[in-house]
Scaffold this motif. Sequence first.
Motif, PDB file in Angstrom:
ATOM      1  N   PHE A   1       0.862  -1.186   0.000  1.00  0.00           N
ATOM      2  CA  PHE A   1       0.000   0.000   0.000  1.00  0.00           C
ATOM      3  C   PHE A   1       0.898   1.235   0.000  1.00  0.00           C
ATOM      4  N   ASP A   2       0.363   2.342  -0.564  1.00  0.00           N
ATOM      5  CA  ASP A   2       1.143   3.579  -0.563  1.00  0.00           C
ATOM      6  C   ASP A   2       1.245   4.185   0.816  1.00  0.00           C
ATOM      7  N   ALA A   3       0.230   3.938   1.644  1.00  0.00           N
ATOM      8  CA  ALA A   3       0.191   4.622   2.938  1.00  0.00           C
ATOM      9  C   ALA A   3      -0.238   3.647   4.032  1.00  0.00           C
ATOM     10  N   LEU A   4       0.007   4.100   5.241  1.00  0.00           N
ATOM     11  CA  LEU A   4      -0.277   3.269   6.411  1.00  0.00           C
ATOM     12  C   LEU A   4      -1.782   3.011   6.612  1.00  0.00           C
ATOM     13  N   ASP A   5      -2.578   4.098   6.555  1.00  0.00           N
ATOM     14  CA  ASP A   5      -3.993   3.975   6.934  1.00  0.00           C
ATOM     15  C   ASP A   5      -4.765   2.938   6.132  1.00  0.00           C
ATOM     16  N   PRO A   6      -4.728   3.006   4.794  1.00  0.00           N
ATOM     17  CA  PRO A   6      -5.505   1.993   4.079  1.00  0.00           C
ATOM     18  C   PRO A   6      -5.027   0.584   4.385  1.00  0.00           C
ATOM     19  N   ALA A   7      -3.709   0.416   4.573  1.00  0.00           N
ATOM     20  CA  ALA A   7      -3.195  -0.932   4.874  1.00  0.00           C
ATOM     21  C   ALA A   7      -3.807  -1.431   6.181  1.00  0.00           C
ATOM     22  N   LEU A   8      -3.728  -0.616   7.217  1.00  0.00           N
ATOM     23  CA  LEU A   8      -4.209  -1.097   8.519  1.00  0.00           C
ATOM     24  C   LEU A   8      -5.730  -1.136   8.599  1.00  0.00           C
ATOM     25  N   GLU A   9      -6.388  -0.245   7.880  1.00  0.00           N
ATOM     26  CA  GLU A   9      -7.872  -0.290   7.875  1.00  0.00           C
ATOM     27  C   GLU A   9      -8.383  -1.542   7.167  1.00  0.00           C
ATOM     28  N   THR A  10      -7.550  -2.134   6.322  1.00  0.00           N
ATOM     29  CA  THR A  10      -7.948  -3.359   5.620  1.00  0.00           C
ATOM     30  C   THR A  10      -8.103  -4.533   6.589  1.00  0.00           C
ATOM     31  N   VAL A  11      -7.302  -4.515   7.649  1.00  0.00           N
ATOM     32  CA  VAL A  11      -7.246  -5.698   8.533  1.00  0.00           C
ATOM     33  C   VAL A  11      -8.601  -5.998   9.191  1.00  0.00           C
ATOM     34  N   PRO A  12      -9.245  -5.008   9.852  1.00  0.00           N
ATOM     35  CA  PRO A  12     -10.565  -5.332  10.419  1.00  0.00           C
ATOM     36  C   PRO A  12     -11.574  -5.744   9.345  1.00  0.00           C
ATOM     37  N   LEU A  13     -11.426  -5.200   8.130  1.00  0.00           N
ATOM     38  CA  LEU A  13     -12.372  -5.563   7.064  1.00  0.00           C
ATOM     39  C   LEU A  13     -12.220  -7.029   6.672  1.00  0.00           C
ATOM     40  N   ILE A  14     -10.974  -7.511   6.629  1.00  0.00           N
ATOM     41  CA  ILE A  14     -10.741  -8.937   6.324  1.00  0.00           C
ATOM     42  C   ILE A  14     -11.409  -9.790   7.401  1.00  0.00           C
ATOM     43  N   MET A  15     -11.204  -9.394   8.645  1.00  0.00           N
ATOM     44  CA  MET A  15     -11.743 -10.201   9.751  1.00  0.00           C
ATOM     45  C   MET A  15     -13.280 -10.160   9.751  1.00  0.00           C
ATOM     46  N   LYS A  16     -13.827  -8.972   9.410  1.00  0.00           N
ATOM     47  CA  LYS A  16     -15.294  -8.830   9.412  1.00  0.00           C
ATOM     48  C   LYS A  16     -15.946  -9.731   8.371  1.00  0.00           C
ATOM     49  N   LYS A  17     -15.183 -10.074   7.330  1.00  0.00           N
ATOM     50  CA  LYS A  17     -15.712 -10.988   6.295  1.00  0.00           C
ATOM     51  C   LYS A  17     -15.775 -12.422   6.799  1.00  0.00           C
ATOM     52  N   GLY A  18     -15.304 -12.626   8.029  1.00  0.00           N
ATOM     53  CA  GLY A  18     -15.312 -13.984   8.582  1.00  0.00           C
ATOM     54  C   GLY A  18     -14.073 -14.781   8.194  1.00  0.00           C
ATOM     55  N   ILE A  19     -13.092 -14.090   7.590  1.00  0.00           N
ATOM     56  CA  ILE A  19     -11.849 -14.794   7.230  1.00  0.00           C
ATOM     57  C   ILE A  19     -10.886 -14.643   8.412  1.00  0.00           C
ATOM     58  N   VAL A  20     -10.363 -15.763   8.895  1.00  0.00           N
ATOM     59  CA  VAL A  20      -9.361 -15.662   9.967  1.00  0.00           C
ATOM     60  C   VAL A  20      -8.044 -16.207   9.430  1.00  0.00           C
ATOM     61  N   PRO A  21      -7.164 -15.315   8.962  1.00  0.00           N
ATOM     62  CA  PRO A  21      -5.880 -15.791   8.443  1.00  0.00           C
ATOM     63  C   PRO A  21      -5.023 -16.379   9.562  1.00  0.00           C
ATOM     64  N   LEU A  22      -4.038 -17.164   9.146  1.00  0.00           N
ATOM     65  CA  LEU A  22      -3.073 -17.701  10.107  1.00  0.00           C
ATOM     66  C   LEU A  22      -2.288 -16.543  10.725  1.00  0.00           C
ATOM     67  N   ALA A  23      -1.955 -15.551   9.900  1.00  0.00           N
ATOM     68  CA  ALA A  23      -1.227 -14.380  10.394  1.00  0.00           C
ATOM     69  C   ALA A  23      -1.537 -13.193   9.507  1.00  0.00           C
ATOM     70  N   VAL A  24      -1.579 -12.004  10.130  1.00  0.00           N
ATOM     71  CA  VAL A  24      -1.646 -10.761   9.349  1.00  0.00           C
ATOM     72  C   VAL A  24      -0.603  -9.821   9.942  1.00  0.00           C
ATOM     73  N   GLU A  25       0.484  -9.657   9.216  1.00  0.00           N
ATOM     74  CA  GLU A  25       1.577  -8.813   9.694  1.00  0.00           C
ATOM     75  C   GLU A  25       1.582  -7.517   8.888  1.00  0.00           C
ATOM     76  N   PHE A  26       1.943  -6.398   9.549  1.00  0.00           N
ATOM     77  CA  PHE A  26       2.197  -5.193   8.760  1.00  0.00           C
ATOM     78  C   PHE A  26       3.673  -4.860   8.870  1.00  0.00           C
ATOM     79  N   LEU A  27       4.207  -4.372   7.764  1.00  0.00           N
ATOM     80  CA  LEU A  27       5.652  -4.129   7.708  1.00  0.00           C
ATOM     81  C   LEU A  27       5.922  -2.817   6.996  1.00  0.00           C
ATOM     82  N   GLU A  28       7.064  -2.226   7.304  1.00  0.00           N
ATOM     83  CA  GLU A  28       7.493  -1.026   6.586  1.00  0.00           C
ATOM     84  C   GLU A  28       8.621  -1.414   5.635  1.00  0.00           C
TER      85      GLU A  28
END
Length: 472
Positions: free
Chosen positions: A231-258
């Motif tokens: 992602f170009d910026a921090l906010d959209p990347a991190l805002e994506t995480v709750p959206l993935i979880m809200k879809k009922g998908i539980v990944p093994l891991a969700v890491e954010f990195l710079e």
Amino acid sequence: MASLITPAIREALEAVVGPANAFSGADRTFDYGHDEFSLKEIAHAPDLVVRPGTTEEVAAVLRLADANGIPVTPRGGATGLCGGCVPVCGGIVLALERMDRVLEIDADNQMAVTEAGVRLSDFTKAVEEAGLYFPPHPGDESAMMGGLVATNAGGSRAVKYGTIRNYVRGLELVTPAGDVLKLGGKLEKSSTGYNLMHLVVGSEGTLGVVTKVTLHLKAKPGLMRSLVVPFDALDPALETVPLIMKKGIVPLAVEFLEIEPITLTEEHIHKKWPTKLGRTHLLVILDATSEEEIDRLSQAVAEVCCEKGAIDVFIADTPSKQDEVLAIRSKIYDAIKSGTVEILDIAVPRAEVAGHVHFVREVAAKYGMWLPTFGHAADGNVHTHIMKARYEAGRMVPVPESEWRPKTDLVRAELFRDCQARGGVISGEHGIGLVKKPYLSLVLDERQIEIMRGIRRAFDPNGTMNPGKIFD
Ligand SMILES: Cc1cc2nc3c(=O)[nH]c(=O)nc-3n(C[C@H](O)[C@H](O)[C@H](O)COP(=O)(O)OP(=O)(O)OC[C@H]3O[C@@H](n4cnc5c(N)ncnc54)[C@H](O)[C@@H]3O)c2cc1C
């Protein structure tokens, strides 16, 4: 202060563990005076290192120590990051390294019984050889099972599979008075009185010495796939995480990195990350039992990411691509270790991660420090690294101590206050140990700490177990 270990006590301890397993002298005890916390000024050599080989020996050592008011600090793999196994009050370091047997893998009950000194790498191997799976995977595989229990270790897979606490079903604990308690067992349920076993999980060696651990195991997962999403910026990347979880998908891991630590790690281990696009990357690891399911999950995650403005989605679907991505993630600490003063492990509610990381960036700008920040996004567990180096054109450049030293305490305190304001805790997985002790009252009120003191006194009335840790 003069050692409390008189020649007669030493002789008695040697009689318990054998003379080869009780030793003193700076050259031999030095290695037992620190853990992985970088500032060696917190190191403190013990008066004596004692290496018991059995539970009975642990009990006899603790009895002798307790009767003579000698501090005892349990030590596992010493991979801790907050000085938990540093014997600040001297006395005995009780090293579990000889208790290194996996005692049983019980496939029918999906349980393993292991001694406390088994390293995570050896435990995982034994479990996999038996056709089963132990999901928790904290970053340093030389940690020992007793240490993992004592810190309630987490790691990147906690989002789907939980922390060590979720796997502990039974413990053998030797109390400071030398009593051997069998807590829990090969049980999936218990509503039988206070759960002392769970009190011991995360107690950082202050309630007694864990000698055996019974752990729940899982069936082997079928397939694993990693998605690297820039992602170009921090906010959209991190805002994506709750959206993935809200879809009922539980990944093994969700890491954010710079991108900066990724670049340094590529260089360090000579491997390639799939892309250099963007500034903030998500690493989403999925597991599933069939190709169809993993395709469906990958597709769903990719859609959410793209809707939030991901630049692209790179899929590591072959074992070699997967290994390369995971190797880079797991070696970031090695790559930046020489420039790191401290790794924080603040945990905040998932939806607060973006706000907290923005605050980290403000603090970095305010103090003119490089504070690389990444972590377990779906767990809300943020690893900000307080650095004694700055990042310049793909390299770490050392900063003079006169610059970083006075800022370190200020930065740590500011970030802990922000975590408190967001309803977070100052440690999500490493523990409080020695280094975070001054900040405990920021997130726990005095009454809670007082109750904890009472619990500690009930286990350890003479105050000999790992004194100086968590709270005074
Ligand atoms: C590169 C790296 C990556 C890491 N990644 C993670 C991660 O992803 N997640 C995570 O949670 N942690 C991580 N850690 C921190 C560390 O690995 C964990 O805290 C681990 O649980 C410590 O285990 P240990 O055996 O090394 O314990 P030690 O460091 O030896 O001791 C830790 C504490 O446990 C107590 N203790 C040890 N053994 C016993 C026992 N038998 N009975 C009672 N008390 C005992 C000690 O007294 C001390 O208070 C990482 C560390 C490094 C260096």
